[in-house]
Write a protein that holds these residues in place. Sequence first.
Motif, PDB file in Angstrom:
ATOM      1  N   VAL A   1      -1.168  10.385  12.903  1.00 50.05           N
ATOM      2  CA  VAL A   1      -1.480   8.876  12.050  1.00 50.05           C
ATOM      3  C   VAL A   1      -2.515   8.878  12.016  1.00 50.05           C
ATOM      4  O   VAL A   1      -3.117   8.513  13.659  1.00 50.05           O
ATOM      5  CB  VAL A   1      -0.159   8.151  11.823  1.00 50.05           C
TER       6      VAL A   1
ATOM      7  N   GLU B   1       5.533   6.244   0.786  1.00 49.08           N
ATOM      8  CA  GLU B   1       4.609   5.287   2.084  1.00 49.08           C
ATOM      9  C   GLU B   1       4.195   5.729   3.120  1.00 49.08           C
ATOM     10  O   GLU B   1       4.653   7.080   3.654  1.00 49.08           O
ATOM     11  CB  GLU B   1       6.319   4.221   2.202  1.00 49.08           C
ATOM     12  N   ILE B   2       3.319   4.953   3.710  1.00 47.92           N
ATOM     13  CA  ILE B   2       2.986   5.237   5.910  1.00 47.92           C
ATOM     14  C   ILE B   2       3.892   6.270   6.097  1.00 47.92           C
ATOM     15  O   ILE B   2       4.432   7.020   6.317  1.00 47.92           O
ATOM     16  CB  ILE B   2       2.617   4.614   5.798  1.00 47.92           C
ATOM     17  N   SER B   3       5.546   4.983   6.276  1.00 45.55           N
ATOM     18  CA  SER B   3       6.282   5.525   6.878  1.00 45.55           C
ATOM     19  C   SER B   3       6.916   6.506   6.919  1.00 45.55           C
ATOM     20  O   SER B   3       7.847   7.489   7.115  1.00 45.55           O
ATOM     21  CB  SER B   3       7.163   4.170   7.066  1.00 45.55           C
TER      22      SER B   3
ATOM     23  N   TYR C   1       1.060  -1.108   0.239  1.00 51.97           N
ATOM     24  CA  TYR C   1       0.310  -0.147  -0.092  1.00 51.97           C
ATOM     25  C   TYR C   1       1.224   1.120  -0.095  1.00 51.97           C
ATOM     26  O   TYR C   1       1.686   1.371   0.634  1.00 51.97           O
ATOM     27  CB  TYR C   1      -0.567   0.107   1.375  1.00 51.97           C
TER      28      TYR C   1
ATOM     29  N   LEU D   1      -4.955   4.399   9.294  1.00 53.59           N
ATOM     30  CA  LEU D   1      -3.661   3.549   8.565  1.00 53.59           C
ATOM     31  C   LEU D   1      -3.039   2.484   9.065  1.00 53.59           C
ATOM     32  O   LEU D   1      -1.587   1.724   8.292  1.00 53.59           O
ATOM     33  CB  LEU D   1      -2.714   5.038   8.482  1.00 53.59           C
ATOM     34  N   GLU D   2      -3.180   2.248  10.309  1.00 50.44           N
ATOM     35  CA  GLU D   2      -1.859   1.064  11.447  1.00 50.44           C
ATOM     36  C   GLU D   2      -2.127  -0.382  10.261  1.00 50.44           C
ATOM     37  O   GLU D   2      -0.980  -0.824   9.948  1.00 50.44           O
ATOM     38  CB  GLU D   2      -2.349   1.255  11.941  1.00 50.44           C
ATOM     39  N   LYS D   3      -3.526  -0.496   9.830  1.00 56.47           N
ATOM     40  CA  LYS D   3      -3.728  -1.679   9.032  1.00 56.47           C
ATOM     41  C   LYS D   3      -2.874  -1.840   7.436  1.00 56.47           C
ATOM     42  O   LYS D   3      -3.432  -2.955   7.554  1.00 56.47           O
ATOM     43  CB  LYS D   3      -5.520  -2.495   8.968  1.00 56.47           C
ATOM     44  N   TYR D   4      -2.658  -1.496   6.760  1.00 58.32           N
ATOM     45  CA  TYR D   4      -2.274  -0.880   5.644  1.00 58.32           C
ATOM     46  C   TYR D   4      -0.310  -0.820   5.773  1.00 58.32           C
ATOM     47  O   TYR D   4       0.134  -0.785   4.721  1.00 58.32           O
ATOM     48  CB  TYR D   4      -2.825   0.521   4.696  1.00 58.32           C
ATOM     49  N   LYS D   5      -0.070  -0.435   7.098  1.00 59.52           N
ATOM     50  CA  LYS D   5       1.334  -0.517   7.225  1.00 59.52           C
ATOM     51  C   LYS D   5       2.259  -1.956   6.549  1.00 59.52           C
ATOM     52  O   LYS D   5       1.777  -3.174   7.229  1.00 59.52           O
ATOM     53  CB  LYS D   5       2.404   0.056   8.573  1.00 59.52           C
TER      54      LYS D   5
ATOM     55  N   TYR E   1       5.650   8.536   5.049  1.00 56.22           N
ATOM     56  CA  TYR E   1       5.042  10.660   5.107  1.00 56.22           C
ATOM     57  C   TYR E   1       5.202  10.753   5.829  1.00 56.22           C
ATOM     58  O   TYR E   1       4.392  12.643   5.633  1.00 56.22           O
ATOM     59  CB  TYR E   1       3.157   9.126   4.902  1.00 56.22           C
TER      60      TYR E   1
END
Length: 116
Positions: free
Chosen positions: A108, A36-38, A2, A112-116, A40
Motif C-alpha cells: 500500500v 476501494e483501497i480497503s 475515493y 493512498l493513506e490520505k484517501y482512505k 484492493y
Amino acid sequence: MYIIHSLKEDIWNTYKNKKYYGESSIDKCGFIHCSEISTYKWVAPNFANETDNYVILIIDTDRLENKVVWEDLGNFGVEYPHIYGLLNTDAIVEVVAHLWSEDKEWIVNDELEKYK
C-alpha cells in the motif's frame, strides 16, 4: 469518496492527456472495474504475474460524470464499485505506482493513506 483503478502504465500514458478513459473495458464488460483501497488487497493478486509496470488511479467519485454502482457480480461477499460509462480523467486526483514486494504482494503506497 475515493475509489481506485489499476492499469498498465503504458496504457495510462496514452490516456492521461485525454478527456476520457475506459473504452476497452466498457466494450468488454459494460463498465470499468474499480475497488476501494480497503478491498484492493483481494484484487491485486490478479496482477501479480504481470511483468509490465502498473499504476493506480485515485478517482474522486464526486467528480465522475457517470454512475458508480457497488456490486458483487462474482458472489465473493464483497461489493466493488463499477463505473457505468467512461471515466472522465478530470475525476482522477492522483496517479501512483503500483508497488510490489519481492514476493509479489501488493504494498500500500503511503500516498493512498490520505484517501482512505
